[in-house]
Structures are given as C-alpha cells and as structure tokens.
Write an enzyme that holds these catalytic residues in place. Structure first.
Site, PDB file in Angstrom:
ATOM      1  N   TYR A  97       0.842  -1.193   0.000  1.00  0.00           N
ATOM      2  CA  TYR A  97       0.000   0.000   0.000  1.00  0.00           C
ATOM      3  C   TYR A  97       0.883   1.252   0.000  1.00  0.00           C
ATOM      4  CZ  TYR A  97      -3.544  -3.428   1.199  1.00  0.00           C
ATOM      5  OH  TYR A  97      -4.374  -4.521   1.184  1.00  0.00           O
ATOM      6  N   ASN A 100     -12.104  -1.990  -5.073  1.00  0.00           N
ATOM      7  CA  ASN A 100     -11.907  -2.347  -6.478  1.00  0.00           C
ATOM      8  C   ASN A 100     -13.067  -3.226  -6.971  1.00  0.00           C
ATOM      9  OD1 ASN A 100     -10.956  -3.234  -8.970  1.00  0.00           O
ATOM     10  ND2 ASN A 100      -9.494  -4.657  -8.079  1.00  0.00           N
ATOM     11  N   CYS A 153      -5.875  -6.242  -7.506  1.00  0.00           N
ATOM     12  CA  CYS A 153      -5.728  -5.794  -6.126  1.00  0.00           C
ATOM     13  C   CYS A 153      -5.153  -6.891  -5.230  1.00  0.00           C
ATOM     14  CB  CYS A 153      -7.060  -5.286  -5.583  1.00  0.00           C
ATOM     15  SG  CYS A 153      -8.417  -6.455  -5.703  1.00  0.00           S
ATOM     16  N   HIS A 154      -5.237  -8.144  -5.664  1.00  0.00           N
ATOM     17  CA  HIS A 154      -4.693  -9.247  -4.882  1.00  0.00           C
ATOM     18  C   HIS A 154      -3.171  -9.201  -4.805  1.00  0.00           C
ATOM     19  CE1 HIS A 154      -4.910 -10.649  -9.061  1.00  0.00           C
ATOM     20  NE2 HIS A 154      -3.847 -11.385  -8.784  1.00  0.00           N
ATOM     21  N   GLU A 171      -0.171 -17.232  -9.790  1.00  0.00           N
ATOM     22  CA  GLU A 171       0.747 -16.336 -10.503  1.00  0.00           C
ATOM     23  C   GLU A 171       2.219 -16.565 -10.124  1.00  0.00           C
ATOM     24  OE1 GLU A 171      -0.605 -12.347  -9.804  1.00  0.00           O
ATOM     25  OE2 GLU A 171      -2.500 -12.691 -10.853  1.00  0.00           O
TER      26      GLU A 171
END
Length: 160
Positions: free
Chosen positions: A98, A121, A129-130, A156
C-alpha cells in the site's frame, strides 16, 4: 441497464457486469461489496464483453493469461480511479505494498486511503488488487477473502 452473467471459476462463482460495452464489475460470490440484483440488472449471456471477460478469466485460471485485455469502466471516485490504474501496472507474479502505491501516486501519507480504494476495487482479478500486501509482507485484506488472495498469488507464482 447493467448486463451481467455468473460464471464458475476454480475459486467459486464470479459475477461479471458490464455497461455500454465496457466491463464494470468482476465479483467473487460472497465477497465484500458483492452487488445485489435490482431491476436495473439484466442477465445477458450474449453480451460480447461479458463473453470475452469469461473467456479471458478461464485462460487466466488455466495459467495461460497474465494480463487482461478488456474495455474497463470501473465506477469510483477520482482517487479510486487513480489507485486502480496503479494496480493495473503491477505485473503478474509481482507484489506491491500500500505504501509503494501511495509513493507512486505522489501521496506518501495516503497509505490508508490507498488501502480503502484497493478494497473497493470492483474488478477483482482483472484489476489485480490481490497483488497488494502489507508493508511487513503479510497477506492483508482482500474483499474476496484471504484464501482466494493466496490462491491467486500462488497461481501467478508470486513470492509469498
């Protein structure tokens, strides 16, 4: 009118929403801020942008897509829009905090406001946003649930 479809994913049911040929929402079933159907919503499985979003999500969950290519129109304040654009720049397999996002925006004191915008979001997964974690490396808040956040990051191959 808001067009929508519900699709299945490995992480549960997903509601996709669109207006005027642009994707406005991608929500996991039961997530915070999950939209309720009202008369303004119309089930529209033939909507081209919804079909394309469903196709790209399928490829993403199969590990065959790292970046979405869809016309997006998330609804939010100017600050939220700014944060969501910054989120879109975080590459698959990468993480940000953040604080780093606040710094990128030139607002180093806006860490909490960034967190609030990330949490609102409306395009989960598609606007990633993850990929945002706490400054100490912890998996903090995710409207879709921390278990989903962890699963997305594992998919990912992000360094956890």
């Amino acid at each position: 009118m808001i067009d929508y479809i519900d699709i299945d994913s490995p992480l549960g049911r997903v509601r996709l929403a669109a207006q005027n040929g642009e994707l406005t929402g991608c929500y996991f079933d039961g997530q915070k801020y999950y939209p309720e159907l009202t008369p303004a919503w119309r089930h529209h499985p033939d909507c081209a942008v919804l079909q394309e979003a469903a196709r790209q999500l399928e490829l993403y969950f199969a590990g065959q897509l790292q970046r979405f290519d869809l016309p997006l129109a998330p609804k939010g304040t100017a600050f939220q829009q700014e944060v969501w654009r910054a989120l879109s720049d975080i590459e698959s397999g990468r993480l940000s905090t953040y604080q780093q996002i606040a710094n990128v925006l030139g607002r180093p004191r806006a860490t909490r406001a960034v967190g609030a915008a990330v949490g609102r979001n409306p395009l989960s997964v598609i606007i990633p946003c993850h990929r945002v974690i706490g400054g100490n490396g912890s998996l903090t808040g995710y409207a879709g649930g921390l278990n989903r956040k962890q699963a997305l990051l594992e998919l990912e191959k992000a360094p956890l």
